[in-house]
Design a protein around this motif. Structure first.
Motif, PDB file in Angstrom:
ATOM      1  N   GLU A  92     110.305 -23.094 129.763  1.00  0.00           N
ATOM      2  CA  GLU A  92     110.046 -22.926 128.322  1.00  0.00           C
ATOM      3  C   GLU A  92     111.086 -22.057 127.645  1.00  0.00           C
ATOM      4  OE1 GLU A  92     106.090 -21.420 128.330  1.00  0.00           O
ATOM      5  OE2 GLU A  92     105.172 -23.370 128.741  1.00  0.00           O
ATOM      6  N   LYS A  93     111.651 -21.075 128.373  1.00  0.00           N
ATOM      7  CA  LYS A  93     112.493 -20.062 127.712  1.00  0.00           C
ATOM      8  C   LYS A  93     113.987 -20.198 127.983  1.00  0.00           C
ATOM      9  CE  LYS A  93     108.973 -16.411 127.644  1.00  0.00           C
ATOM     10  NZ  LYS A  93     108.625 -15.063 128.155  1.00  0.00           N
ATOM     11  N   GLU A  94     114.389 -20.830 129.062  1.00  0.00           N
ATOM     12  CA  GLU A  94     115.783 -20.720 129.483  1.00  0.00           C
ATOM     13  C   GLU A  94     116.594 -22.015 129.388  1.00  0.00           C
ATOM     14  OE1 GLU A  94     117.051 -17.832 129.949  1.00  0.00           O
ATOM     15  OE2 GLU A  94     115.155 -16.752 129.905  1.00  0.00           O
ATOM     16  N   ALA A  95     116.000 -23.136 128.992  1.00  0.00           N
ATOM     17  CA  ALA A  95     116.765 -24.386 128.872  1.00  0.00           C
ATOM     18  C   ALA A  95     117.811 -24.247 127.779  1.00  0.00           C
ATOM     19  CB  ALA A  95     115.830 -25.552 128.584  1.00  0.00           C
ATOM     20  N   ARG A  96     119.056 -24.621 128.093  1.00  0.00           N
ATOM     21  CA  ARG A  96     120.146 -24.468 127.128  1.00  0.00           C
ATOM     22  C   ARG A  96     121.028 -25.703 127.136  1.00  0.00           C
ATOM     23  NH1 ARG A  96     122.851 -18.662 128.245  1.00  0.00           N
ATOM     24  NH2 ARG A  96     124.319 -19.508 126.720  1.00  0.00           N
ATOM     25  N   CYS A  97     121.547 -26.056 125.968  1.00  0.00           N
ATOM     26  CA  CYS A  97     122.488 -27.174 125.898  1.00  0.00           C
ATOM     27  C   CYS A  97     123.328 -27.062 124.636  1.00  0.00           C
ATOM     28  CB  CYS A  97     121.751 -28.519 125.929  1.00  0.00           C
ATOM     29  SG  CYS A  97     120.868 -28.880 124.399  1.00  0.00           S
ATOM     30  N   GLU A  98     124.388 -27.849 124.581  1.00  0.00           N
ATOM     31  CA  GLU A  98     125.188 -28.016 123.368  1.00  0.00           C
ATOM     32  C   GLU A  98     124.915 -29.417 122.837  1.00  0.00           C
ATOM     33  OE1 GLU A  98     129.400 -28.114 123.987  1.00  0.00           O
ATOM     34  OE2 GLU A  98     129.854 -28.295 121.849  1.00  0.00           O
ATOM     35  N   MET A  99     124.623 -29.517 121.549  1.00  0.00           N
ATOM     36  CA  MET A  99     124.467 -30.824 120.911  1.00  0.00           C
ATOM     37  C   MET A  99     125.634 -31.014 119.961  1.00  0.00           C
ATOM     38  SD  MET A  99     120.339 -30.882 120.283  1.00  0.00           S
ATOM     39  CE  MET A  99     120.236 -32.647 119.947  1.00  0.00           C
ATOM     40  N   TYR A 100     126.413 -32.064 120.160  1.00  0.00           N
ATOM     41  CA  TYR A 100     127.621 -32.294 119.361  1.00  0.00           C
ATOM     42  C   TYR A 100     127.522 -33.639 118.656  1.00  0.00           C
ATOM     43  CZ  TYR A 100     132.560 -33.030 118.244  1.00  0.00           C
ATOM     44  OH  TYR A 100     133.733 -33.280 117.597  1.00  0.00           O
ATOM     45  N   ASN A 101     127.706 -33.629 117.341  1.00  0.00           N
ATOM     46  CA  ASN A 101     127.692 -34.848 116.530  1.00  0.00           C
ATOM     47  C   ASN A 101     126.358 -35.599 116.653  1.00  0.00           C
ATOM     48  OD1 ASN A 101     129.309 -36.369 114.693  1.00  0.00           O
ATOM     49  ND2 ASN A 101     129.496 -37.989 116.221  1.00  0.00           N
ATOM     50  N   CYS A 102     125.261 -34.861 116.729  1.00  0.00           N
ATOM     51  CA  CYS A 102     123.951 -35.485 116.965  1.00  0.00           C
ATOM     52  C   CYS A 102     123.085 -35.557 115.701  1.00  0.00           C
ATOM     53  CB  CYS A 102     123.196 -34.725 118.057  1.00  0.00           C
ATOM     54  SG  CYS A 102     123.858 -35.022 119.717  1.00  0.00           S
ATOM     55  N   GLU A 103     123.695 -35.382 114.539  1.00  0.00           N
ATOM     56  CA  GLU A 103     122.913 -35.425 113.307  1.00  0.00           C
ATOM     57  C   GLU A 103     122.723 -36.888 112.849  1.00  0.00           C
ATOM     58  OE1 GLU A 103     125.986 -33.945 113.468  1.00  0.00           O
ATOM     59  OE2 GLU A 103     125.226 -31.997 114.102  1.00  0.00           O
ATOM     60  N   GLY A 104     121.598 -37.134 112.191  1.00  0.00           N
ATOM     61  CA  GLY A 104     121.352 -38.443 111.576  1.00  0.00           C
ATOM     62  C   GLY A 104     121.159 -39.560 112.603  1.00  0.00           C
ATOM     63  N   ASP A 105     121.313 -40.809 112.113  1.00  0.00           N
ATOM     64  CA  ASP A 105     121.161 -41.963 113.004  1.00  0.00           C
ATOM     65  C   ASP A 105     122.392 -42.110 113.894  1.00  0.00           C
ATOM     66  OD1 ASP A 105     118.700 -42.565 111.951  1.00  0.00           O
ATOM     67  OD2 ASP A 105     119.527 -43.893 110.400  1.00  0.00           O
ATOM     68  N   LEU A 106     122.161 -42.515 115.137  1.00  0.00           N
ATOM     69  CA  LEU A 106     123.234 -42.565 116.131  1.00  0.00           C
ATOM     70  C   LEU A 106     123.292 -43.938 116.782  1.00  0.00           C
ATOM     71  CD1 LEU A 106     122.221 -39.169 117.696  1.00  0.00           C
ATOM     72  CD2 LEU A 106     124.398 -39.558 116.529  1.00  0.00           C
ATOM     73  N   ASP A 107     124.497 -44.392 117.097  1.00  0.00           N
ATOM     74  CA  ASP A 107     124.621 -45.621 117.881  1.00  0.00           C
ATOM     75  C   ASP A 107     124.229 -45.368 119.336  1.00  0.00           C
ATOM     76  OD1 ASP A 107     125.581 -47.438 115.878  1.00  0.00           O
ATOM     77  OD2 ASP A 107     127.468 -46.343 115.916  1.00  0.00           O
TER      78      ASP A 107
END
Length: 357
Positions: A236-251
């Motif tokens: 619950e507390k330690e999961a980490r990631c980078e999200m890049y270009n993930c806004e809006g609708d995606l192919d």
């Protein structure tokens, strides 16, 4: 702000551990991580700390067990076959709830394999390579700077949860040179070790006992239930990631970690110029796996997911477990120390989405 210095990844690991307060290092040489032990052998004695080259990986991890039981900050490092040898000790350390940091600079396998970079230890690291129901917290840096930052974080997180933490990079990350900065960190609130560390009686009437042996089934089940509650809190507390270009609708969303994720980020930029909206989720913790990030985009991606790995397909199973059949999960990987080119990954993306529009 500290000055940046140019360092090889493996040597930066050693310096980061020293600056994080590592008091003992036990290891054994194996390519492509030997420079970690070499660096520690030069630096640790000069500052009054312990470096010991063990007679084997098995001995090294059991020295870690002993030092961790006394409450000091301790680290070991190895590469894939060496980490395999350490699995029994890692299971004991997890069972005894002792904090320590384990470095795995991964080479290709199975068996002795080769010394080129790979990510084929994912199952071993995240599913429990040893016996019993236990978990390691596993960090997967994508640059030498992030490796430095995460090693310092790893010592704190190990102390907070009394749990072994693995920092896993591939051989390319260990061998490459990049500018790094050893930043001043805001001190974290860490729990005291006085109520469990085996440091002698010190006026107490009872010894602190460090143990993972529970012969009564009821007691062992209670211990396992306690561990599972801790693992749930970590998830619950330690999961980490980078999200890049993930806004809006995606192919499509690429899921990739470590050095290969840097190639994937360039693929995202390259395909954007061709009119494709591709997102990238880069797990920084392999366990706990960043499930919430995938949940966040699952309904916004038209063609699903592509897991890109330096393995024959291991993390892709965790992506599938989160997606639960709601979208297609594809896989692209190279093994044996082969690293995919941006064009190879881009071609796979185009194959899935039906070409450039």
């Amino acid at each position: 702000m500290a000055d940046k210095v140019l360092m090889k990844g493996n040597e930066a690991i050693g310096e980061a551990a020293i600056q994080a307060g590592c008091q003992c290092f036990f290891g054994y040489p194996i390519t492509p991580q030997t420079e970690v032990a070499a660096y520690m052998s030069r630096r640790m004695p000069k500052i009054g700390r312990v470096f010991l080259q063990a007679e084997s990986e098995v001995a090294a991890i059991n020295m870690v067990y002993g030092a961790a039981g006394s409450g000091v900050r301790v680290m070991t490092s190895s590469s894939s076959p060496g980490v395999s040898l350490k699995q029994e000790g890692i299971s004991y350390i997890a069972g005894a709830e002792l904090p320590c940091v384990i470095i795995n600079i991964v080479r290709g396998g199975p068996g002795l394999g080769g010394i080129q970079p790979a990510q084929s230890d994912y199952f071993q690291a995240t599913k429990g390579g040893g016996h019993g129901d236990y978990r390691l917290i596993v960090y997967a840096p994508a640059s030498v700077q992030e490796m430095v930052d995460l090693i310092q974080e790893a010592f704190d997180v190990a102390d907070i949860y009394r749990n072994p933490v693995m920092v896993m990079g591939d051989g390319m990350l260990g061998q490459m040179m990049e500018p790094v900065e050893f930043k001043e960190r805001t001190p974290r609130q860490l729990p005291s070790k006085e109520d469990w560390a085996a440091t002698g009686l010190r006026g107490r009437k009872q010894h602190h006992v460090i143990n993972s042996l529970f012969l009564k089934p009821e007691e062992l089940e209670m211990h396992n239930e306690k561990l599972q509650r801790k693992y749930k809190e970590i998830e619950e507390k330690e999961a980490r990631c980078e999200m890049y270009n993930c806004e809006g609708d995606l192919d499509l969303v690429i899921v990739s970690y470590g050095t290969v994720s840097r190639i994937c980020k360039n693929v995202v930029k390259m395909l954007a110029k061709e009119g494709l909206k591709i997102g990238l989720i880069r797990p920084i913790t392999l366990w706990p796996f960043p499930k919430k990030a995938i949940e966040e985009v699952v309904d916004r991606t038209k063609y699903g997911f592509l897991s890109v790995e330096l393995s024959c397909g291991q993390m892709v199973e965790d992506v599938e477990l989160v997606v639960k059949g709601r979208k297609t999960v594809n896989f692209f990987g190279r093994s044996g120390g082969m690293v995919p080119s941006p064009k190879e990954i881009a071609d796979k993306v185009k194959e899935i989405v039906g070409g450039v529009r």
